[in-house]
Design a protein around this motif. Sequence first.
Motif, PDB file in Angstrom:
ATOM      1  N   ILE A 169       3.162   1.500  -1.237  1.00 44.01           N
ATOM      2  CA  ILE A 169       1.712   1.254  -1.288  1.00 44.01           C
ATOM      3  C   ILE A 169       1.431  -0.166  -1.768  1.00 44.01           C
ATOM      4  O   ILE A 169       0.595  -0.890  -1.201  1.00 44.01           O
ATOM      5  CB  ILE A 169       1.031   2.290  -2.198  1.00 44.01           C
ATOM      6  CG1 ILE A 169       1.140   3.690  -1.580  1.00 44.01           C
ATOM      7  CG2 ILE A 169      -0.425   1.921  -2.438  1.00 44.01           C
ATOM      8  CD1 ILE A 169       0.623   4.794  -2.472  1.00 44.01           C
ATOM      9  N   GLY A 170       2.140  -0.580  -2.818  1.00 44.81           N
ATOM     10  CA  GLY A 170       1.936  -1.938  -3.329  1.00 44.81           C
ATOM     11  C   GLY A 170       2.331  -2.999  -2.318  1.00 44.81           C
ATOM     12  O   GLY A 170       1.614  -4.000  -2.130  1.00 44.81           O
ATOM     13  N   ALA A 171       3.465  -2.827  -1.638  1.00 45.02           N
ATOM     14  CA  ALA A 171       3.932  -3.827  -0.672  1.00 45.02           C
ATOM     15  C   ALA A 171       2.969  -3.944   0.499  1.00 45.02           C
ATOM     16  O   ALA A 171       2.651  -5.066   0.955  1.00 45.02           O
ATOM     17  CB  ALA A 171       5.325  -3.454  -0.187  1.00 45.02           C
ATOM     18  N   THR A 172       2.483  -2.810   1.027  1.00 43.09           N
ATOM     19  CA  THR A 172       1.543  -2.875   2.154  1.00 43.09           C
ATOM     20  C   THR A 172       0.178  -3.404   1.710  1.00 43.09           C
ATOM     21  O   THR A 172      -0.527  -4.042   2.499  1.00 43.09           O
ATOM     22  CB  THR A 172       1.381  -1.486   2.783  1.00 43.09           C
ATOM     23  OG1 THR A 172       1.051  -0.516   1.771  1.00 43.09           O
ATOM     24  CG2 THR A 172       2.677  -1.057   3.467  1.00 43.09           C
ATOM     25  N   TRP A 173      -0.187  -3.153   0.469  1.00 38.29           N
ATOM     26  CA  TRP A 173      -1.442  -3.718  -0.064  1.00 38.29           C
ATOM     27  C   TRP A 173      -1.338  -5.236  -0.104  1.00 38.29           C
ATOM     28  O   TRP A 173      -2.254  -5.949   0.327  1.00 38.29           O
ATOM     29  CB  TRP A 173      -1.691  -3.131  -1.443  1.00 38.29           C
ATOM     30  CG  TRP A 173      -3.004  -3.540  -2.062  1.00 38.29           C
ATOM     31  CD1 TRP A 173      -4.072  -4.130  -1.441  1.00 38.29           C
ATOM     32  CD2 TRP A 173      -3.387  -3.396  -3.434  1.00 38.29           C
ATOM     33  NE1 TRP A 173      -5.091  -4.356  -2.311  1.00 38.29           N
ATOM     34  CE2 TRP A 173      -4.699  -3.912  -3.555  1.00 38.29           C
ATOM     35  CE3 TRP A 173      -2.754  -2.859  -4.559  1.00 38.29           C
ATOM     36  CZ2 TRP A 173      -5.374  -3.934  -4.768  1.00 38.29           C
ATOM     37  CZ3 TRP A 173      -3.439  -2.865  -5.761  1.00 38.29           C
ATOM     38  CH2 TRP A 173      -4.724  -3.400  -5.875  1.00 38.29           C
ATOM     39  N   ILE A 174      -0.246  -5.762  -0.631  1.00 37.51           N
ATOM     40  CA  ILE A 174      -0.032  -7.215  -0.680  1.00 37.51           C
ATOM     41  C   ILE A 174       0.018  -7.787   0.731  1.00 37.51           C
ATOM     42  O   ILE A 174      -0.556  -8.860   1.014  1.00 37.51           O
ATOM     43  CB  ILE A 174       1.262  -7.530  -1.445  1.00 37.51           C
ATOM     44  CG1 ILE A 174       1.096  -7.144  -2.928  1.00 37.51           C
ATOM     45  CG2 ILE A 174       1.643  -8.997  -1.312  1.00 37.51           C
ATOM     46  CD1 ILE A 174       2.375  -7.218  -3.732  1.00 37.51           C
TER      47      ILE A 174
ATOM     48  N   PRO B 174      -1.866  -0.714   8.134  1.00 33.03           N
ATOM     49  CA  PRO B 174      -2.143   0.686   7.776  1.00 33.03           C
ATOM     50  C   PRO B 174      -1.201   1.673   8.465  1.00 33.03           C
ATOM     51  O   PRO B 174      -0.838   2.705   7.886  1.00 33.03           O
ATOM     52  CB  PRO B 174      -3.593   0.889   8.236  1.00 33.03           C
ATOM     53  CG  PRO B 174      -4.188  -0.477   8.216  1.00 33.03           C
ATOM     54  CD  PRO B 174      -3.077  -1.392   8.629  1.00 33.03           C
ATOM     55  N   VAL B 175      -0.789   1.367   9.704  1.00 33.64           N
ATOM     56  CA  VAL B 175       0.143   2.237  10.409  1.00 33.64           C
ATOM     57  C   VAL B 175       1.488   2.260   9.696  1.00 33.64           C
ATOM     58  O   VAL B 175       2.103   3.319   9.501  1.00 33.64           O
ATOM     59  CB  VAL B 175       0.311   1.766  11.871  1.00 33.64           C
ATOM     60  CG1 VAL B 175       1.357   2.620  12.584  1.00 33.64           C
ATOM     61  CG2 VAL B 175      -1.023   1.830  12.611  1.00 33.64           C
ATOM     62  N   VAL B 176       1.950   1.066   9.291  1.00 32.98           N
ATOM     63  CA  VAL B 176       3.218   0.976   8.559  1.00 32.98           C
ATOM     64  C   VAL B 176       3.123   1.740   7.247  1.00 32.98           C
ATOM     65  O   VAL B 176       4.063   2.458   6.854  1.00 32.98           O
ATOM     66  CB  VAL B 176       3.593  -0.496   8.312  1.00 32.98           C
ATOM     67  CG1 VAL B 176       4.825  -0.597   7.426  1.00 32.98           C
ATOM     68  CG2 VAL B 176       3.823  -1.218   9.632  1.00 32.98           C
ATOM     69  N   ARG B 177       1.974   1.629   6.579  1.00 28.79           N
ATOM     70  CA  ARG B 177       1.790   2.324   5.308  1.00 28.79           C
ATOM     71  C   ARG B 177       1.858   3.836   5.508  1.00 28.79           C
ATOM     72  O   ARG B 177       2.542   4.554   4.762  1.00 28.79           O
ATOM     73  CB  ARG B 177       0.451   1.941   4.681  1.00 28.79           C
ATOM     74  CG  ARG B 177       0.197   2.641   3.342  1.00 28.79           C
ATOM     75  CD  ARG B 177      -1.194   2.368   2.798  1.00 28.79           C
ATOM     76  NE  ARG B 177      -1.405   0.962   2.565  1.00 28.79           N
ATOM     77  CZ  ARG B 177      -2.295   0.208   3.209  1.00 28.79           C
ATOM     78  NH1 ARG B 177      -3.051   0.753   4.158  1.00 28.79           N
ATOM     79  NH2 ARG B 177      -2.435  -1.072   2.935  1.00 28.79           N
ATOM     80  N   GLN B 178       1.171   4.339   6.532  1.00 28.19           N
ATOM     81  CA  GLN B 178       1.176   5.777   6.778  1.00 28.19           C
ATOM     82  C   GLN B 178       2.563   6.280   7.181  1.00 28.19           C
ATOM     83  O   GLN B 178       2.992   7.350   6.736  1.00 28.19           O
ATOM     84  CB  GLN B 178       0.151   6.106   7.866  1.00 28.19           C
ATOM     85  CG  GLN B 178      -1.289   5.865   7.432  1.00 28.19           C
ATOM     86  CD  GLN B 178      -2.272   6.166   8.546  1.00 28.19           C
ATOM     87  OE1 GLN B 178      -2.180   7.217   9.187  1.00 28.19           O
ATOM     88  NE2 GLN B 178      -3.203   5.251   8.783  1.00 28.19           N
ATOM     89  N   LEU B 179       3.258   5.498   8.002  1.00 26.07           N
ATOM     90  CA  LEU B 179       4.621   5.881   8.383  1.00 26.07           C
ATOM     91  C   LEU B 179       5.529   5.959   7.163  1.00 26.07           C
ATOM     92  O   LEU B 179       6.327   6.898   7.013  1.00 26.07           O
ATOM     93  CB  LEU B 179       5.189   4.878   9.399  1.00 26.07           C
ATOM     94  CG  LEU B 179       4.667   4.978  10.835  1.00 26.07           C
ATOM     95  CD1 LEU B 179       5.220   3.827  11.676  1.00 26.07           C
ATOM     96  CD2 LEU B 179       5.048   6.307  11.455  1.00 26.07           C
ATOM     97  N   ALA B 180       5.415   4.951   6.283  1.00 27.24           N
ATOM     98  CA  ALA B 180       6.239   4.936   5.080  1.00 27.24           C
ATOM     99  C   ALA B 180       5.940   6.142   4.196  1.00 27.24           C
ATOM    100  O   ALA B 180       6.862   6.793   3.669  1.00 27.24           O
ATOM    101  CB  ALA B 180       6.021   3.638   4.313  1.00 27.24           C
ATOM    102  N   LEU B 181       4.663   6.478   4.037  1.00 26.19           N
ATOM    103  CA  LEU B 181       4.290   7.617   3.195  1.00 26.19           C
ATOM    104  C   LEU B 181       4.783   8.931   3.792  1.00 26.19           C
ATOM    105  O   LEU B 181       5.255   9.822   3.062  1.00 26.19           O
ATOM    106  CB  LEU B 181       2.775   7.644   3.002  1.00 26.19           C
ATOM    107  CG  LEU B 181       2.171   6.499   2.183  1.00 26.19           C
ATOM    108  CD1 LEU B 181       0.655   6.613   2.125  1.00 26.19           C
ATOM    109  CD2 LEU B 181       2.752   6.480   0.779  1.00 26.19           C
TER     110      LEU B 181
END
Length: 360
Positions: A69-74, A91-98
């Motif tokens: 979450i922190g890395a995609t926020w930055i 946001p797609v990368v963030r959702q995939l990671a989660l």
Amino acid sequence: MEWWNELISQNYDWFWDVSIALSITLIAGAAWRFTRKRLVKLALATKNRWDDIVLEAIGVPISWIIFAIGATWIADITAGHFSSEIISSIPVVRQLALIILTAWALWRLINRVEERQIVNGIDPTTVQLVGKVAKLSVTILIILPIFQLLGISISGILAFGGVGGLIVGMAAKDLLANFFGSLIIYLDRPFKVGDWVRSPDRSIEGTVEHIGFRVTRIRTFDKRPLYVPNSVFTNISVENPSRMTNRRIYETIGIRYQDSRHLPAIMEGVRAMLREHAEIDNNQTMIVNFNSFGESSLDFFIYTFTKTTDWVRFHEIKQDVLLKVLNIIHEKGGDCAFPTRTLHVDSLPPQLAGTAPAQR
């Protein structure tokens, strides 16, 4: 000094935003590590062990979720100032990671629960089946949202499954046969992990080490692994000696013909010895009877069962029984027979009788 003035005139709002995001991420990570340690101590102090399992399973994935979450926020902040083209992909990368990290946490939880149930004495075969079904369910539930995020139509995949299922079924009929064979093993439970099995129909004998969806791994007694397709077990007879209640002693013993008058006393002595033997199960069938007139012996047989089913211990008991039988035979004045032949001559023809001394 133009370069200095140009450097000073730059807009550094993004830098401060990134610093704030990075600081919050580091603080959140440190706070979780501190909280996790406190929770572990509290969990260890309780009698319930399920809280330990949950904390052990989700502890590391949550740390990675905070980092993701922190890395995609930055990355979102940086892309907003420098590269607006990739901002929609973050946001797609963030959702995939989660999604992937959540699946990882669930897999770790399933593995820990399996280990815990096996330690508690639950049947490993049943535990492994439930664990595999749970992992398969998690995998399917994770793959579908990933396809949706990547723009792949789920309805198209499901529609193709109706037509393609028949094609796949024809091409992978052996694989499906093995899969259903594993389900039959799990449902009928002819054997489980750790059992000694053998088949009179095939050259299969050994200890079951693993029951998979395709093959069952059996460790033979010469320590070689034997991989048997599960579909085989639907077509053969399987014997499970591990579930025997007793081991049988079945021996035939011959005494000499000249000791025939001692035979009843010998058999009675053997019966008494078996009834008094601490390792012989008197609740099972026990027979000591004269059986046949052999070529060189009078044969009687012993038919009885030991209390133990352990292979090594059984042979120790069998040895003790046979030695005691031998002592009883000697005590009653008899002896064991060995192959002999007696030639009986009633008379000799005159011509041979007259020449016999000369031949000597």
